[in-house]
Design a protein around this motif. Sequence first.
Motif, PDB file in Angstrom:
ATOM      1  N   ILE A  99      38.191  39.832  48.117  1.00 31.22           N
ATOM      2  CA  ILE A  99      38.541  40.486  46.846  1.00 31.22           C
ATOM      3  C   ILE A  99      39.644  41.517  47.078  1.00 31.22           C
ATOM      4  O   ILE A  99      40.608  41.588  46.309  1.00 31.22           O
ATOM      5  CB  ILE A  99      37.282  41.110  46.207  1.00 31.22           C
ATOM      6  N   GLU A 100      39.530  42.289  48.155  1.00 34.68           N
ATOM      7  CA  GLU A 100      40.578  43.271  48.482  1.00 34.68           C
ATOM      8  C   GLU A 100      41.903  42.573  48.793  1.00 34.68           C
ATOM      9  O   GLU A 100      42.963  43.020  48.337  1.00 34.68           O
ATOM     10  CB  GLU A 100      40.150  44.118  49.679  1.00 34.68           C
ATOM     11  N   ASP A 101      41.853  41.490  49.562  1.00 37.79           N
ATOM     12  CA  ASP A 101      43.076  40.756  49.919  1.00 37.79           C
ATOM     13  C   ASP A 101      43.764  40.183  48.682  1.00 37.79           C
ATOM     14  O   ASP A 101      44.990  40.257  48.551  1.00 37.79           O
ATOM     15  CB  ASP A 101      42.772  39.633  50.915  1.00 37.79           C
ATOM     16  N   VAL A 102      42.976  39.595  47.783  1.00 37.10           N
ATOM     17  CA  VAL A 102      43.544  39.040  46.551  1.00 37.10           C
ATOM     18  C   VAL A 102      44.154  40.161  45.711  1.00 37.10           C
ATOM     19  O   VAL A 102      45.272  40.030  45.190  1.00 37.10           O
ATOM     20  CB  VAL A 102      42.473  38.261  45.746  1.00 37.10           C
ATOM     21  N   PHE A 106      48.322  40.653  44.847  1.00 41.17           N
ATOM     22  CA  PHE A 106      48.919  40.825  43.523  1.00 41.17           C
ATOM     23  C   PHE A 106      49.251  42.293  43.241  1.00 41.17           C
ATOM     24  O   PHE A 106      49.301  42.716  42.088  1.00 41.17           O
ATOM     25  CB  PHE A 106      47.986  40.274  42.439  1.00 41.17           C
ATOM     26  N   LYS A 107      49.455  43.060  44.297  1.00 37.68           N
ATOM     27  CA  LYS A 107      49.855  44.469  44.201  1.00 37.68           C
ATOM     28  C   LYS A 107      48.941  45.273  43.283  1.00 37.68           C
ATOM     29  O   LYS A 107      49.392  46.063  42.460  1.00 37.68           O
ATOM     30  CB  LYS A 107      51.306  44.576  43.771  1.00 37.68           C
ATOM     31  N   GLY A 108      47.644  45.019  43.412  1.00 40.77           N
ATOM     32  CA  GLY A 108      46.647  45.787  42.677  1.00 40.77           C
ATOM     33  C   GLY A 108      46.359  45.304  41.275  1.00 40.77           C
ATOM     34  O   GLY A 108      45.556  45.920  40.580  1.00 40.77           O
ATOM     35  N   ASP A 109      46.991  44.204  40.856  1.00 41.38           N
ATOM     36  CA  ASP A 109      46.820  43.753  39.473  1.00 41.38           C
ATOM     37  C   ASP A 109      46.775  42.226  39.389  1.00 41.38           C
ATOM     38  O   ASP A 109      47.729  41.591  38.923  1.00 41.38           O
ATOM     39  CB  ASP A 109      47.976  44.304  38.625  1.00 41.38           C
ATOM     40  N   PRO A 110      45.667  41.626  39.828  1.00 40.08           N
ATOM     41  CA  PRO A 110      45.584  40.163  39.772  1.00 40.08           C
ATOM     42  C   PRO A 110      45.730  39.652  38.330  1.00 40.08           C
ATOM     43  O   PRO A 110      45.240  40.299  37.399  1.00 40.08           O
ATOM     44  CB  PRO A 110      44.180  39.855  40.298  1.00 40.08           C
ATOM     45  N   PRO A 111      46.384  38.512  38.160  1.00 39.92           N
ATOM     46  CA  PRO A 111      46.599  37.977  36.812  1.00 39.92           C
ATOM     47  C   PRO A 111      45.401  37.188  36.285  1.00 39.92           C
ATOM     48  O   PRO A 111      45.545  36.370  35.380  1.00 39.92           O
ATOM     49  CB  PRO A 111      47.815  37.063  37.001  1.00 39.92           C
ATOM     50  N   PHE A 112      44.250  37.423  36.846  1.00 40.29           N
ATOM     51  CA  PHE A 112      43.032  36.741  36.426  1.00 40.29           C
ATOM     52  C   PHE A 112      41.857  37.669  36.704  1.00 40.29           C
ATOM     53  O   PHE A 112      41.942  38.546  37.563  1.00 40.29           O
ATOM     54  CB  PHE A 112      42.854  35.417  37.177  1.00 40.29           C
ATOM     55  N   PRO A 113      40.754  37.476  35.972  1.00 33.54           N
ATOM     56  CA  PRO A 113      39.565  38.280  36.262  1.00 33.54           C
ATOM     57  C   PRO A 113      39.041  37.957  37.662  1.00 33.54           C
ATOM     58  O   PRO A 113      39.054  36.805  38.092  1.00 33.54           O
ATOM     59  CB  PRO A 113      38.553  37.853  35.199  1.00 33.54           C
ATOM     60  N   LEU A 114      38.594  38.965  38.339  1.00 32.46           N
ATOM     61  CA  LEU A 114      38.092  38.829  39.701  1.00 32.46           C
ATOM     62  C   LEU A 114      36.684  39.418  39.725  1.00 32.46           C
ATOM     63  O   LEU A 114      36.480  40.555  39.305  1.00 32.46           O
ATOM     64  CB  LEU A 114      39.023  39.601  40.631  1.00 32.46           C
ATOM     65  N   TYR A 115      35.724  38.622  40.172  1.00 34.52           N
ATOM     66  CA  TYR A 115      34.317  39.022  40.099  1.00 34.52           C
ATOM     67  C   TYR A 115      33.689  39.136  41.472  1.00 34.52           C
ATOM     68  O   TYR A 115      33.950  38.319  42.358  1.00 34.52           O
ATOM     69  CB  TYR A 115      33.497  37.985  39.326  1.00 34.52           C
ATOM     70  N   ALA A 116      32.810  40.117  41.617  1.00 31.33           N
ATOM     71  CA  ALA A 116      31.849  40.148  42.709  1.00 31.33           C
ATOM     72  C   ALA A 116      30.644  39.404  42.141  1.00 31.33           C
ATOM     73  O   ALA A 116      29.940  39.903  41.277  1.00 31.33           O
ATOM     74  CB  ALA A 116      31.491  41.581  43.065  1.00 31.33           C
TER      75      ALA A 116
END
Length: 193
Positions: A99-102, A106-116
């Motif tokens: 999750i941190e790598d993704v 994306f420089k802190g702003d992934p273009p999709f929701p990211l879930y734990a």
Amino acid sequence: MGKPAVWFVDDLSSNRERFRDNHQDAFMVTTFREPAEVMDGLEQMGPPDALLCDIYFYESEEQAKRIEEQIGNAAARLRALAGDLGAGKKDAQAGIRLIEDVTNYFKGDPPFPLYAYTSKGPYILDDSGFDRLVQSSARWLFKGRNTPEAERRVISRDIKALKMLRLQEGIRKHLWAIIFISAIIGWCAGKFL
């Protein structure tokens, strides 16, 4: 613009005081003991910028303290078990690292929701693991705790909300160009017509 209004409802006065002490520098904190007080607050003051709500409420503060202590003791036993199992080791938390790598990719702003998406995490994750997930802006989705339909609703809603946010950001970003081009077209049309 002033501080955001953040409301917190919890039946334990110690939790309300701790929340206020921890956050009053950043937010205009309003606390409530009873859920009904929040509904009254909405009628009287309008909506806050954020609402944090405890889940369990008991008849008396004494009962709430007793239950909180029992749960705290059980949680401590689970954390001790997690330690024995090595759950706090970085290599066991490879999902957090991903999750941190993704997020970093994306420089802190992934273009999709990211879930734990976890079943054990809320019970055995250490404080640093929780902090790492918060810093990555991952959302929580508890595996096996929702129906598949509820999971689909959450995921679909988050996808739509993020797409709408991206669209709005794109419009705002290019609005000056749209206005400038429209002005040129209007000027040209006026000149040649």
